[in-house]
Design an enzyme around this catalytic site. Structure first.
Site, PDB file in Angstrom:
ATOM      1  N   GLU A  18       0.840  -1.203   0.000  1.00 54.81           N
ATOM      2  CA  GLU A  18       0.000   0.000   0.000  1.00 54.81           C
ATOM      3  C   GLU A  18       0.877   1.255   0.000  1.00 54.81           C
ATOM      4  OE1 GLU A  18      -3.533   0.010   2.352  1.00 54.81           O
ATOM      5  OE2 GLU A  18      -3.181   2.075   2.991  1.00 54.81           O
ATOM      6  N   ARG A 108     -15.896   3.816   2.827  1.00 54.98           N
ATOM      7  CA  ARG A 108     -16.768   4.927   3.174  1.00 54.98           C
ATOM      8  C   ARG A 108     -15.956   6.197   3.382  1.00 54.98           C
ATOM      9  NH1 ARG A 108     -19.064   5.542   9.115  1.00 54.98           N
ATOM     10  NH2 ARG A 108     -16.897   6.267   9.257  1.00 54.98           N
ATOM     11  N   GLY A 109     -14.816   6.081   4.121  1.00 56.45           N
ATOM     12  CA  GLY A 109     -14.056   7.269   4.523  1.00 56.45           C
ATOM     13  C   GLY A 109     -14.563   7.789   5.858  1.00 56.45           C
ATOM     14  N   ASP A 110     -13.844   8.743   6.405  1.00 58.39           N
ATOM     15  CA  ASP A 110     -14.220   9.325   7.695  1.00 58.39           C
ATOM     16  C   ASP A 110     -14.994  10.615   7.486  1.00 58.39           C
ATOM     17  OD1 ASP A 110     -13.115   7.426   9.472  1.00 58.39           O
ATOM     18  OD2 ASP A 110     -11.118   8.173   8.957  1.00 58.39           O
TER      19      ASP A 110
HETATM   20  P1  FAD Z   1     -18.018   1.053   6.438  1.00 60.81           P
HETATM   21  O1  FAD Z   1     -17.827  -0.329   5.954  1.00 60.81           O
HETATM   22  O2  FAD Z   1     -19.179   1.811   5.914  1.00 60.81           O
HETATM   23  O3  FAD Z   1     -18.090   0.957   8.030  1.00 60.81           O
HETATM   24  C1  FAD Z   1     -18.066   2.126   8.862  1.00 60.81           C
HETATM   25  C2  FAD Z   1     -18.882   1.866  10.129  1.00 60.81           C
HETATM   26  O4  FAD Z   1     -20.274   1.724   9.792  1.00 60.81           O
HETATM   27  C3  FAD Z   1     -18.513   0.565  10.844  1.00 60.81           C
HETATM   28  O5  FAD Z   1     -18.697   0.768  12.216  1.00 60.81           O
HETATM   29  C4  FAD Z   1     -19.519  -0.447  10.303  1.00 60.81           C
HETATM   30  O6  FAD Z   1     -19.732  -1.519  11.195  1.00 60.81           O
HETATM   31  C5  FAD Z   1     -20.773   0.421  10.132  1.00 60.81           C
HETATM   32  N1  FAD Z   1     -21.628   0.010   9.020  1.00 60.81           N
HETATM   33  C6  FAD Z   1     -21.232  -0.414   7.791  1.00 60.81           C
HETATM   34  N2  FAD Z   1     -22.312  -0.652   7.012  1.00 60.81           N
HETATM   35  C7  FAD Z   1     -23.405  -0.358   7.764  1.00 60.81           C
HETATM   36  C8  FAD Z   1     -24.802  -0.369   7.502  1.00 60.81           C
HETATM   37  N3  FAD Z   1     -25.272  -0.746   6.297  1.00 60.81           N
HETATM   38  N4  FAD Z   1     -25.637   0.018   8.504  1.00 60.81           N
HETATM   39  C9  FAD Z   1     -25.165   0.407   9.710  1.00 60.81           C
HETATM   40  N5  FAD Z   1     -23.828   0.441  10.002  1.00 60.81           N
HETATM   41  C10 FAD Z   1     -22.970   0.069   9.041  1.00 60.81           C
HETATM   42  N6  FAD Z   1      -9.668   6.226   4.388  1.00 60.81           N
HETATM   43  C11 FAD Z   1      -9.464   7.177   3.437  1.00 60.81           C
HETATM   44  O7  FAD Z   1      -9.954   8.291   3.555  1.00 60.81           O
HETATM   45  N7  FAD Z   1      -8.705   6.912   2.318  1.00 60.81           N
HETATM   46  C12 FAD Z   1      -8.133   5.693   2.123  1.00 60.81           C
HETATM   47  O8  FAD Z   1      -7.459   5.474   1.114  1.00 60.81           O
HETATM   48  C13 FAD Z   1      -8.330   4.673   3.100  1.00 60.81           C
HETATM   49  N8  FAD Z   1      -7.808   3.430   2.942  1.00 60.81           N
HETATM   50  C14 FAD Z   1      -8.103   2.445   3.854  1.00 60.81           C
HETATM   51  C15 FAD Z   1      -7.602   1.148   3.643  1.00 60.81           C
HETATM   52  C16 FAD Z   1      -7.868   0.123   4.548  1.00 60.81           C
HETATM   53  C17 FAD Z   1      -7.356  -1.277   4.279  1.00 60.81           C
HETATM   54  C18 FAD Z   1      -8.613   0.401   5.726  1.00 60.81           C
HETATM   55  C19 FAD Z   1      -8.868  -0.693   6.732  1.00 60.81           C
HETATM   56  C20 FAD Z   1      -9.104   1.681   5.953  1.00 60.81           C
HETATM   57  C21 FAD Z   1      -8.865   2.716   5.025  1.00 60.81           C
HETATM   58  N9  FAD Z   1      -9.349   4.013   5.197  1.00 60.81           N
HETATM   59  C22 FAD Z   1      -9.129   4.989   4.249  1.00 60.81           C
HETATM   60  C23 FAD Z   1     -10.087   4.368   6.428  1.00 60.81           C
HETATM   61  C24 FAD Z   1     -11.617   4.211   6.286  1.00 60.81           C
HETATM   62  O9  FAD Z   1     -12.112   5.142   5.345  1.00 60.81           O
HETATM   63  C25 FAD Z   1     -12.219   4.440   7.669  1.00 60.81           C
HETATM   64  O10 FAD Z   1     -11.871   3.404   8.534  1.00 60.81           O
HETATM   65  C26 FAD Z   1     -13.731   4.713   7.709  1.00 60.81           C
HETATM   66  O11 FAD Z   1     -14.052   5.198   9.004  1.00 60.81           O
HETATM   67  C27 FAD Z   1     -14.594   3.488   7.466  1.00 60.81           C
HETATM   68  O12 FAD Z   1     -14.551   3.075   6.173  1.00 60.81           O
HETATM   69  P2  FAD Z   1     -15.223   1.657   5.767  1.00 60.81           P
HETATM   70  O13 FAD Z   1     -15.123   1.553   4.309  1.00 60.81           O
HETATM   71  O14 FAD Z   1     -14.678   0.572   6.584  1.00 60.81           O
HETATM   72  O15 FAD Z   1     -16.742   1.962   6.201  1.00 60.81           O
END
Ligand code: FAD
Length: 292
Positions: A18, A108-110
């Site tokens: 990465e 999703r992102g933060d």
């Molecule tokens: P989600 O899968 O949507 O989960 C977020 C939260 O919502 C979790 O608590 C989950 O349990 C809950 N949730 C999910 N779906 C639902 C639903 N349908 N209903 C209710 N609750 C739900 N961030 C960046 O900005 N840029 C990057 O390039 C980046 N790369 C990353 C790479 C990796 C391998 C990882 C692990 C993280 C990365 N992140 C990045 C950080 C990531 O964007 C954050 O951790 C963000 O807070 C959550 O993204 P997610 O895609 O896991 O979200």
């Protein structure tokens, strides 16, 4: 080429790497020199992070393009949907298709820090919405998602986060890349739980090369991963006695040992969060030895 096929066909465990796009274009020559050095690890794919704040999205695309077209590396750009419109996501993925990219990590992102932000205003709420959208509009794309062996910090429980991780697979994603970890048991437990729920997709553990105590603190504060207390105390002790060099040495050994234990436990591959640092990653891989 789809990463799910590369994983399925690979003979034994592999590295994936990465990278994050350096903001300043003056840093690109050094960045690409490091990318070149890390080709020695024969990465099955190279992922490129995507700034949720908007600043580095063009850079994500340009680095992805160079990986694909100039370096013959299999790229996987990250893509976040927080605050994005469907048009914007469609535009970005179309651009990827135009240059022959077959893979994307759907995130999703933060939430941005600005006070006016509300999740209810956006066109996407969860990463699973992005997975569904990409699958519907670009069914030929291979889609990865994030996984959290110690649960995402916003989740009320492990069970709840596992449920939503499975939902991302059910929405049509093909594999999971884990948040970085410092205790391999968390990874094996996470995979066992997913398997018990019927998820058969590959799950790649994330390993961080430790650069300094300060960098560990910064990364932990940002990503919400856990670090075993005993290991953290050892890092502090190393820092007090030998400074950053001693911390890096301890971290390198620790990462190499984790990789060995992951490989011995049957991981498909190891995802290295390179921090764009070739030297430390190469030392970790050398200490870990061949991945077989
Ligand atoms: P989600 O899968 O949507 O989960 C977020 C939260 O919502 C979790 O608590 C989950 O349990 C809950 N949730 C999910 N779906 C639902 C639903 N349908 N209903 C209710 N609750 C739900 N961030 C960046 O900005 N840029 C990057 O390039 C980046 N790369 C990353 C790479 C990796 C391998 C990882 C692990 C993280 C990365 N992140 C990045 C950080 C990531 O964007 C954050 O951790 C963000 O807070 C959550 O993204 P997610 O895609 O896991 O979200």
């Amino acid at each position: 080429v789809k990463i799910k096929d590369l994983i399925g066909q690979h003979d034994g465990p592999f590295y994936s790497l990465e990278y994050f796009p350096p903001k300043n274009p003056e840093m690109w020559p050094k960045f690409f020199a490091n990318v070149g050095r890390l080709m020695a690890l024969n990465p099955v794919f190279c992922s490129v992070t995507y700034g949720a704040g908007g600043g580095t999205q063009d850079n994500t695309f340009e680095i992805t393009r160079r990986f694909k077209q100039d370096l013959d590396l299999e790229p996987m750009p990250h893509l976040t949907c927080v605050g994005a419109t469907k048009d914007k996501i469609r535009g970005f993925v179309s651009q990827l298709r135009d240059i022959g990219v077959d893979n994307v990590l759907a995130l999703r992102g933060d939430a941005p820090a600005d006070a006016g932000f509300s999740w209810d205003d956006g066109e996407f709420r969860h990463a699973s919405d992005l997975v569904e959208f990409v699958n519907a509009e670009f069914p030929e794309m291979c889609v990865g998602v994030a996984g959290y062996p110690t649960a995402h910090p916003e989740s009320a429980s492990f069970a709840e986060d596992l449920h939503w991780t499975k939902a991302k697979i059910d929405a049509g994603s093909d594999f999971i890349v884990c948040q970085l970890l410092f205790d391999v048991r968390e990874y094996f437990h996470f995979v066992a739980q997913l398997r018990a729920m019927g998820v058969t997709s590959p799950v790649l553990p994330g390993i961080l090369p430790i650069q300094s105590l300060e960098s560990v603190r910064r990364i932990l504060s940002l990503c919400g991963a856990n670090i075993p207390g005993r290991f953290y105390l050892q890092l502090e002790e190393a820092d007090a006695k030998g400074g950053a060099a001693a911390v890096k040495e301890l971290g390198t050994k620790f990462a190499a040992d984790m990789i060995r234990r992951l490989v011995d436990g049957g991981v498909p591959g190891v995802h290295l969060y390179t921090l764009n640092q070739a030297e430390t990653c190469l030392r970790i891989a050398e200490m870990a030895g061949p991945l077989r």
